[in-house]
Design a protein around this motif. Structure first.
Motif, PDB file in Angstrom:
ATOM      1  N   CYS A   1       0.858  -1.183   0.000  1.00 51.57           N
ATOM      2  CA  CYS A   1       0.000   0.000   0.000  1.00 51.57           C
ATOM      3  C   CYS A   1       0.892   1.231   0.000  1.00 51.57           C
TER       4      CYS A   1
ATOM      5  N   ALA B   1       2.136   1.968   3.505  1.00 53.30           N
ATOM      6  CA  ALA B   1       2.573   0.770   4.240  1.00 53.30           C
ATOM      7  C   ALA B   1       3.690   1.100   5.223  1.00 53.30           C
TER       8      ALA B   1
ATOM      9  N   THR C   1      -9.775  -6.179   4.696  1.00 57.15           N
ATOM     10  CA  THR C   1      -8.648  -6.229   5.625  1.00 57.15           C
ATOM     11  C   THR C   1      -8.433  -7.660   6.100  1.00 57.15           C
TER      12      THR C   1
ATOM     13  N   ARG D   1      -4.404  -5.128   3.232  1.00 57.85           N
ATOM     14  CA  ARG D   1      -5.545  -4.307   2.837  1.00 57.85           C
ATOM     15  C   ARG D   1      -5.778  -4.513   1.345  1.00 57.85           C
TER      16      ARG D   1
ATOM     17  N   ALA E   1      -0.171  -3.789   4.186  1.00 61.20           N
ATOM     18  CA  ALA E   1      -0.363  -2.516   4.871  1.00 61.20           C
ATOM     19  C   ALA E   1       0.691  -2.359   5.970  1.00 61.20           C
TER      20      ALA E   1
END
Length: 162
Positions: A36, A39, A90, A132, A141
């Protein structure tokens, strides 16, 4: 658990395997796609502590890869994945890390194992990950990596099913 849940868990398992393959092969361009934008990697201080943001993570991995030597001089073996979906987008999981040093020749990297050629074991650790889903794809993440060996940085882990 439903079939759709198992498919999501398998996608996450494949993400963890891709990380190992891209890291060991020194493919930072593909490695970058696994994170991400915001992250965080939580590593022991000897590896720079917390790395925040995808660009910082990839820059730090690039530095670390030059210390390791050539592609596949180290190999991540990940085992015992335990993944729990915590929401529609998630998840949390963890797996064991067995890190092997496949080359131990002077001048090819900064690392050496305690046993030399007789013992290629470099590190034992446990990845603890938060995932995620972004634009339909699972991404990292957060990655936390405490070590068990040779130096113990492990304190505690969260149970993925909590």
């Amino acid at each position: 658990m439903k079939i759709d849940d198992l498919l999501e868990i398998e996608e996450i398992r494949q993400l963890r395997l891709a990380y190992s393959n891209y890291f060991d092969g020194h493919d930072t361009e593909r490695l970058k796609t696994l994170f991400c934008e915001d992250a965080v990697c939580e590593f022991p201080e000897e590896f720079g502590g917390n790395w925040v943001g995808r660009d910082t993570i990839v820059a730090n991995f690039s530095k670390e890869l030059t210390r390791l030597g050539e592609p596949y001089d180290t190999m991540h073996v990940v085992a015992n994945p335990w993944i729990t979906l915590t929401g529609p987008d998630t998840a949390h999981g963890r797996c064991y890390l067995i890190d092997l040093l496949t080359r131990q020749q002077a001048g090819t990297g900064d690392y050496e194992t305690r046993g030399g050629h007789d013992n290629p074991l470099l590190f034992l650790g446990m990845y603890e990950d938060d995932y995620r889903k972004v634009d339909g794809e699972w991404k990292f993440a957060n990655i936390k990596l405490p070590f068990f060996w040779p130096e113990r940085t492990f304190e505690q882990v969260r149970r993925p099913d909590v």
